[in-house]
Design a protein around this motif. Structure first.
Motif, mmCIF file in Angstrom:
data_model
loop_
_atom_site.group_PDB
_atom_site.id
_atom_site.type_symbol
_atom_site.label_atom_id
_atom_site.label_comp_id
_atom_site.label_asym_id
_atom_site.label_seq_id
_atom_site.Cartn_x
_atom_site.Cartn_y
_atom_site.Cartn_z
ATOM 1 N N LEU A 108 33.830 44.548 45.275
ATOM 2 C CA LEU A 108 33.644 44.031 46.814
ATOM 3 C C LEU A 108 32.570 44.476 47.206
ATOM 4 C CD1 LEU A 108 33.483 40.997 49.010
ATOM 5 C CD2 LEU A 108 35.177 43.224 50.379
ATOM 6 N N TYR A 135 29.218 41.472 45.640
ATOM 7 C CA TYR A 135 29.769 41.526 44.709
ATOM 8 C C TYR A 135 28.784 42.481 43.743
ATOM 9 C CZ TYR A 135 32.127 37.562 46.345
ATOM 10 O OH TYR A 135 33.222 36.981 47.399
ATOM 11 N N LEU A 177 39.820 43.854 44.494
ATOM 12 C CA LEU A 177 38.308 43.488 44.897
ATOM 13 C C LEU A 177 37.685 44.722 46.074
ATOM 14 C CD1 LEU A 177 38.380 39.584 44.928
ATOM 15 C CD2 LEU A 177 36.703 41.411 43.691
#
Length: 306
Positions: free
Chosen positions: A102, A210, A240
């Motif tokens: 992320l 991302y 993430l």
């Protein structure tokens, strides 16, 4: 965190990924239900009301922004972990990284009389080679209608890849008009910018992006979600936001995945443990095997007693 979204078909993902890679962007309608949009608006209303306007011409003096959305709205996890989007991110970024992370979660309100934003490419925050690889995948989720009048995002089709080296951009932008529930997906090398809000209404949306797992993210995820917060995430979400290793051994804590910090009693003493790509592991195994064979060849022959 809710996980109600179903895994999409690979055919649909491939079709949208082709459009993304060909044009540098795509708009996917009806990606989340209206109940999700309403929940997000309800969860973020108070934060928007309390957040001051930005300072500076790029962020926008008639714009409000705030991040760390997993701390502001539980429902945002549905957007971050949207199975369709995650698979598109793997397709778009997987050639250049072992895993992606992320990069940013940000809620944005653009007020009437806001001028158009300076056209830019988000990947330019990293000073690597341009026009050869992708660093980033962006997703804009509208929480209100995006129209030409209220400043819907402007996107320059085909401005990615080699075209990312061209200045000024060739051609005119498209206006990414879309309704809540849709998703605007575009590459970090695609030129874009918020349009001017000439309406009397506020335009509200969420940006989630991302990046390659070996890059420093735009938003410092470990400060947004220290272990005391991240230990309440499921393993996929924790990975993430950065509680994972990017092979070989990048982002480790005492030689292990930082996910070790998410347990109830993280150990004080840890054994540093290899985390290698398959090709690296194979090369290492071959090297060690050669040394073993060489050592065996130089050992004196054993003699038995007469």
């Amino acid at each position: 965190m809710t996980t109600s979204l179903q895994k999409p078909s690979s055919t649909a993902i491939n079709l949208w990924t082709v459009r993304l890679l060909d044009d540098g962007y795509c708009i996917i309608p009806d990606s989340v239900p209206q109940t999700t949009v309403k929940a997000l608006n309800d969860e973020l209303d108070d934060r928007f009301a309390r957040t001051p306007f930005c300072k500076g011409g790029f962020y926008g003096r008639r714009t409000k922004r705030f991040g760390a959305l997993l701390r502001r709205a539980d429902t945002v996890a549905d957007l971050i972990r949207h199975p369709f989007i995650l698979e598109m991110a793997r397709n778009a970024l997987g050639s250049w990284c072992d895993c992606f992370n992320l990069n940013l979660t940000q809620a944005i309100e653009i007020y009437p009389d806001a001028p158009a934003q300076y056209p830019h490419r988000d990947q330019d925050m990293w000073q690597g080679a341009k026009g050869q690889m992708q660093y980033l995948l962006n997703v804009i989720w509208p929480l209100s209608d995006f129209t030409a009048e209220n400043g819907a995002t402007l996107v320059w089709p085909g401005s990615h890849d080699r075209a990312a080296l061209e200045l000024p951009p060739q051609g005119d932008p498209i206006v990414a008009e879309m309704a809540p529930g849709a998703a605007l997906v575009f590459l970090g090398s695609t030129l874009h910018g918020a349009g001017a809000n000439r309406s009397t209404s506020i335009r509200r949306g969420i940006i989630i992006s991302y990046c390659l797992g070996w890059l420093k993210p735009f938003e410092n995820q470990w400060l947004c979600y220290p272990p005391a917060i991240a230990r309440h995430f499921d393993p996929e979400l924790a990975a993430l936001v950065g509680y994972s290793l990017h092979r070989p051994n990048l982002g480790n804590y005492e030689g292990q995945s930082p996910a070790v910090l998410l347990g109830d009693n993280p150990p004080d003493y840890l054994a540093a443990t290899d985390a290698l790509r398959p090709d690296q592991q194979a090369a290492l195994d071959g090297y060690l095997a050669e040394q073993t064979a060489s050592d065996d060849a130089t050992q004196p022959a054993a003699h038995s007693d007469p």
